[in-house]
Design an enzyme around this catalytic site. Structure first.
Site, PDB file in Angstrom:
ATOM      1  N   LYS A  24      32.279  25.665   1.575  1.00  0.00           N
ATOM      2  CA  LYS A  24      32.334  24.215   1.417  1.00  0.00           C
ATOM      3  C   LYS A  24      33.693  23.696   1.850  1.00  0.00           C
ATOM      4  CE  LYS A  24      34.028  21.916  -1.682  1.00  0.00           C
ATOM      5  NZ  LYS A  24      34.588  21.250  -2.852  1.00  0.00           N
TER       6      LYS A  24
ATOM      7  N   ARG B  61       0.805  -1.220   0.000  1.00  0.00           N
ATOM      8  CA  ARG B  61       0.000   0.000   0.000  1.00  0.00           C
ATOM      9  C   ARG B  61       0.845   1.281   0.000  1.00  0.00           C
ATOM     10  NH1 ARG B  61      -3.479  -2.457   4.945  1.00  0.00           N
ATOM     11  NH2 ARG B  61      -1.549  -3.664   5.109  1.00  0.00           N
TER      12      ARG B  61
HETATM   13  C1  UD1 Z   1      -1.864  -6.524  11.398  1.00  0.00           C
HETATM   14  C2  UD1 Z   1      -2.792  -7.406  12.250  1.00  0.00           C
HETATM   15  C3  UD1 Z   1      -4.015  -6.584  12.671  1.00  0.00           C
HETATM   16  C4  UD1 Z   1      -3.551  -5.340  13.437  1.00  0.00           C
HETATM   17  C5  UD1 Z   1      -2.558  -4.541  12.614  1.00  0.00           C
HETATM   18  C6  UD1 Z   1      -1.950  -3.453  13.482  1.00  0.00           C
HETATM   19  C7  UD1 Z   1      -2.543  -9.704  11.420  1.00  0.00           C
HETATM   20  C8  UD1 Z   1      -3.157 -10.791  10.618  1.00  0.00           C
HETATM   21  N1  UD1 Z   1      -3.218  -8.555  11.475  1.00  0.00           N
HETATM   22  O1  UD1 Z   1      -2.569  -6.184  10.215  1.00  0.00           O
HETATM   23  O2  UD1 Z   1      -4.866  -7.383  13.492  1.00  0.00           O
HETATM   24  O3  UD1 Z   1      -4.677  -4.538  13.750  1.00  0.00           O
HETATM   25  O4  UD1 Z   1      -1.469  -5.379  12.155  1.00  0.00           O
HETATM   26  O5  UD1 Z   1      -1.135  -2.600  12.753  1.00  0.00           O
HETATM   27  O6  UD1 Z   1      -1.497  -9.897  11.983  1.00  0.00           O
HETATM   28  N2  UD1 Z   1       4.784  -9.008   7.791  1.00  0.00           N
HETATM   29  C9  UD1 Z   1       5.787  -9.923   7.629  1.00  0.00           C
HETATM   30  N3  UD1 Z   1       5.543 -11.018   6.871  1.00  0.00           N
HETATM   31  C10 UD1 Z   1       4.336 -11.259   6.282  1.00  0.00           C
HETATM   32  C11 UD1 Z   1       3.308 -10.290   6.471  1.00  0.00           C
HETATM   33  C12 UD1 Z   1       3.556  -9.180   7.229  1.00  0.00           C
HETATM   34  O7  UD1 Z   1       6.890  -9.774   8.139  1.00  0.00           O
HETATM   35  O8  UD1 Z   1       4.184 -12.302   5.617  1.00  0.00           O
HETATM   36  C13 UD1 Z   1       5.074  -7.796   8.610  1.00  0.00           C
HETATM   37  C14 UD1 Z   1       4.922  -6.505   7.836  1.00  0.00           C
HETATM   38  O9  UD1 Z   1       6.141  -6.147   7.228  1.00  0.00           O
HETATM   39  C15 UD1 Z   1       4.489  -5.520   8.913  1.00  0.00           C
HETATM   40  C16 UD1 Z   1       3.788  -6.390   9.948  1.00  0.00           C
HETATM   41  O10 UD1 Z   1       4.167  -7.728   9.667  1.00  0.00           O
HETATM   42  O11 UD1 Z   1       5.588  -4.890   9.518  1.00  0.00           O
HETATM   43  C17 UD1 Z   1       2.272  -6.254   9.868  1.00  0.00           C
HETATM   44  O12 UD1 Z   1       1.838  -6.665   8.591  1.00  0.00           O
HETATM   45  P1  UD1 Z   1       0.687  -5.891   7.825  1.00  0.00           P
HETATM   46  O13 UD1 Z   1       0.473  -6.560   6.512  1.00  0.00           O
HETATM   47  O14 UD1 Z   1       0.931  -4.449   7.831  1.00  0.00           O
HETATM   48  O15 UD1 Z   1      -0.556  -6.254   8.779  1.00  0.00           O
HETATM   49  P2  UD1 Z   1      -1.914  -5.465   8.930  1.00  0.00           P
HETATM   50  O16 UD1 Z   1      -2.767  -5.736   7.764  1.00  0.00           O
HETATM   51  O17 UD1 Z   1      -1.629  -4.045   9.236  1.00  0.00           O
HETATM   52 CA    CA Z   2       0.188  -2.787   9.317  1.00  0.00          CA
END
Ligand code: UD1
Ligand code: CA
Length: 453
Positions: free
Chosen positions: A349, A16
């Protein structure tokens, strides 16, 4: 308190953000998101930090260096899948603190409370929650009779569940053994086809495990950065926090909303920051300095009592009681000693300028060393570049340089020498000599009248 292992999730692409840069490398108040999170886990009680990387791993790897252990998540199949990658490294008897690399505003004291509550209650997991006016995009906390029932992701939630304002911040404590056990049981059966870390709570509850909730009273801490609008919102909040912090430490800020201070900046007592000023990078400003209005400082050191207005400085040292500006430009490698004056429309500089020297108007000083109490006349230029290489100009103590002088480097001017205005100096000048390089002035009498005939 027993030992915690912190696990930071930072493998996601950050789709995003619509960016080539990994999400956690986007900057907030002058440093990458991931550094804000790392700062929070550098505290007593946390004796191991593991960061999970995937997307853009080379860049992150290099950036993280020795600060954390790094585990790669080859494919990003969800937050649950990410944590599965560190299971082999996790001690079942330890506590695990899980944080998101995209949640930079979490306060250190909140994290501390979360860890303490987790240990005091002896629960299998403790979830940090927040109540948000606009909870859209976050996982919602499900409760029945005020008892925690699990977390539902926005994309899987029905209309009623979407109305819930208590959200999952994405920060949790786990008992190591319980986390290991529950993670092995999660499946990607949900709207996004991902392994959700949030599914472990259902599993733990179904096995009769105890789960605690800790709700922070400051919802801004929960702000997760998923897009650039949220990045800008978070930056506003953080800049506001930083300004308030420094004002409480004895810094005067005139018109605070127009002054921006990066996270790594250090300010002394009785510093005054005037409107439309940006203090960036790892700039340090000492006691009593008066900065701005309309000034940008990047990675500078400003010593006691200096004054800088309407100017830009980068990688420069500005000595005690110096006067800089208006409209000066100090570039990397500029070092000003005590009580130096750099006036309007002056660019400097890679030059050292010693105590008491003045460069008051319209000059370029590059690759130079100026001694003490030198006076540089208006419009003086060091010609440091011959088209291929840069050369040095040396001007010793108490030299007086007349206006509109060119120093063709390499060239040295001895102590107390005087340079006649308008000279182009190509040869070294000995101590105390006068150097003047100009053609004789001609006078043609009655020239104006002769033209009219
Ligand atoms: C997640 C939570 C949600 C919470 C929100 C808070 C889950 C399923 N959902 O959603 O409940 O309200 O955070 O901000 O956990 N990441 C990885 N590997 C992956 C996927 C993600 O390392 O395969 C990392 C991302 O880089 C990020 C973090 O995990 O730093 C959160 O992932 P993101 O996809 O942003 O989760 P949200 O949809 O925000
Ligand atoms: Ca997030």
């Amino acid at each position: 308190m027993s030992h915690f292992t912190a696990v930071i999730l930072a493998a996601g692409k950050g789709t995003r953000m619509k960016s080539e840069l990994p999400k956690v490398m986007h900057t907030l108040a002058g440093r990458p998101l991931i550094d804000h999170v790392l700062e929070k886990v550098a505290k007593p009680g946390i004796n191991d930090v593991i960061t999970i990387v995937g997307h853009g791993r080379e860049m992150l790897w290099e950036h993280l260096g020795e600060r954390t252990r790094v585990v790669v998540q080859e494919e990003q199949l969800g937050t649950g899948h990410a944590v599965m990658q560190v299971l082999p490294l996790i001690d079942e008897n330890s506590s695990i603190l899980v944080l998101s690399g995209d949640q930079p505003l979490l306060a250190g004291h909140t994290l501390q409370s979360l860890m303490e509550i987790h240990q005091k209650t002896g629960s299998s997991a403790t979830v940090l929650t927040a109540v948000m006016e606009n909870p859209s995009g976050y996982g919602r906390i499900l409760k029945e009779n005020n008892v925690f029932q699990g977390i539902i992701e926005e994309k899987d939630a029905d209309v009623l569940q979407k109305g819930i304002k208590e959200i999952n911040t994405g920060t949790y404590c786990f008992n190591g053994a319980a986390l290991k056990f529950a993670l092995q049981k999660i499946t990607p059966k949900n709207a996004q086809g991902e392994y959700y870390l949030t599914d472990v709570f259902d599993i733990l509850l179904s096995y009769g495990q105890k789960i605690e909730i800790f709700c922070t009273d400051d919802p801004s801490e929960a702000l997760g950065i998923n897009n650039r609008v949220q990045l800008a919102e978070a930056e506003d909040i953080l800049y506001d926090r930083i300004r308030k912090y420094w004002m409480m430490e004895g810094v005067t800020i005139i018109n605070p909303p127009s002054v921006f201070i990066d996270a790594e900046v250090v300010l002394g007592k009785d510093v005054i920051l005037n409107p439309f000023t940006m203090i960036k990078g790892n700039t340090r400003i000492e006691e009593g300095a008066n900065i701005g209005p309309s000034t940008t400082l990047i990675n500078c050191v400003c010593q006691k009592g200096c004054q800088i207005e309407h100017s830009v400085a980068r990688d420069a040292v500005i000595g005690e009681n110096c006067l800089v500006g208006p409209y000066a430009y100090l570039r990397p490698g500029t070092v000003l000693g005590k009580e130096v004056k750099v006036g309007d429309f002056v660019e400097i500089k890679n030059s050292i300028i010693e105590e008491g020297t003045k460069v008051p108007h319209l000059s370029y000083i590059g690759d130079s060393r100026l001694g003490k109490n030198v006076n540089i006349g208006a419009g003086t230029i060091t010609c440091n570049y011959d088209g291929e290489n840069k050369h040095q100009t040396i001007i010793e103590d108490r030299v007086f340089v007349g206006s509109n002088t060119n120093f063709v480097a390499p060239v040295s001017i001895g102590k107390e020498a005087v340079i006649g205005a308008g000279s182009t100096i190509t040869k070294d000048v000995p101590d105390q000599a006068l150097a003047i390089e100009r053609s004789q002035q001609r006078i043609i009498e009655n020239w104006h009248l002769s033209k009219k005939k």
